[in-house]
Design an enzyme around this catalytic site. Structure first.
Site, PDB file in Angstrom:
ATOM      1  N   GLY A 157       0.653  -8.204  18.761  1.00 11.57           N
ATOM      2  CA  GLY A 157       1.285  -9.245  19.559  1.00 11.57           C
ATOM      3  C   GLY A 157       0.762 -10.615  19.170  1.00 11.57           C
ATOM      4  N   CYS A 158       0.771 -11.536  20.115  1.00  7.85           N
ATOM      5  CA  CYS A 158       0.355 -12.911  19.856  1.00  7.85           C
ATOM      6  C   CYS A 158      -1.089 -12.975  19.386  1.00  7.85           C
ATOM      7  CB  CYS A 158       0.525 -13.747  21.122  1.00  7.85           C
ATOM      8  SG  CYS A 158      -0.108 -15.428  20.955  1.00  7.85           S
ATOM      9  N   PHE A 159      -1.323 -13.657  18.252  1.00  6.78           N
ATOM     10  CA  PHE A 159      -2.689 -13.685  17.725  1.00  6.78           C
ATOM     11  C   PHE A 159      -3.646 -14.496  18.589  1.00  6.78           C
ATOM     12  CE2 PHE A 159      -0.771 -16.506  14.068  1.00  6.78           C
ATOM     13  CZ  PHE A 159      -0.431 -17.511  14.957  1.00  6.78           C
TER      14      PHE A 159
END
Length: 218
Positions: A51-53
């Site tokens: 997902g979002c880093f």
């Protein structure tokens, strides 16, 4: 009958979208021999996409033995990916992190445990509100030993959940560092609405699951 045809067509359409990243160039990446990153000053590197880093970077930086976590892109077939190009879903890359860690303090095996404990392991092509192939879950291995660890833990989790685990398992090839403004985003922008409503709750859920691996100041 018409309703059935529409349902089948819709299912195929979404299936194609979910697998849009798998073309011949992407298949070459999946089938490649892994690249092993040499240790430096007693520190090793591991690579994860989940997902979002921004979220993943913060999770790993809370773990004992992790010196640094860097946001970037990995797993794709294009060179020099950017945030804008990866967001199209056509580069094959996923938002990923490079974890620099001391293997005398934390093992690769524990980092894989952290990976699964800090996400929804059954969500395909995304985490939480972030969806698309650029947010898909990938664990990267650098040698057969790491691959064996990953597969053993993934299979055990599938058995426990009774559902498929979405994480793909890729041979590591190259990590492309993301733009400067993405680095340490959660720490530098604590009042950002996304950080408040998505990143921090995700980090806190992980902390409750694995308190034994946290740094003293976390």
């Amino acid at each position: 009958m018409n309703k059935l045809l529409i349902m089948v067509f819709t299912a195929l359409l979404f299936s194609c979208n979910n697998n849009a990243q798998v073309n011949s160039k992407q298949q070459d990446v999946i089938n490649a021999e892994p690249v092993e990153v040499a240790m430096k000053n007693g520190k090793a590197k591991a690579y994860f996409a989940s997902g979002c880093f921004w979220c993943v970077e913060a999770v790993y930086e809370s773990v004992k033995g992790v010196e640094e976590s860097t946001s970037g892109y990995a797993g794709g077939h294009t060179k020099n990916p950017t945030y804008e190009s990866s967001n199209t879903g056509r580069t094959g890359h996923a938002e990923a992190v490079e974890v620099i860690y001391n293997p005398e303090i934390v093992s690769f095996e524990t980092l894989v445990d952290v990976y699964f404990a800090s996400q929804n392991p059954t969500q395909v092509n995304g985490q939480g509100p972030d969806t698309g192939s650029q947010y898909r879950s990938i664990i990267f291995y650098q040698n057969q030993e790491q691959k064996n660890i990953i597969m053993e833990k993934k299979n055990a989790l599938e058995k426990e959940l009774g559902k498929p685990v979405a994480a793909e398992v890729y041979p590591f090839q190259k990590f492309w560092i993301a733009e400067d403004y993405h680095q340490d985003y959660e720490r530098l922008h604590p009042d950002n609405p996304y950080i408040q409503n998505v990143s921090i709750p995700r980090l806190n859920r992980f902390k409750r699951k694995m308190p034994e691996v946290l740094k003293a100041n976390h």
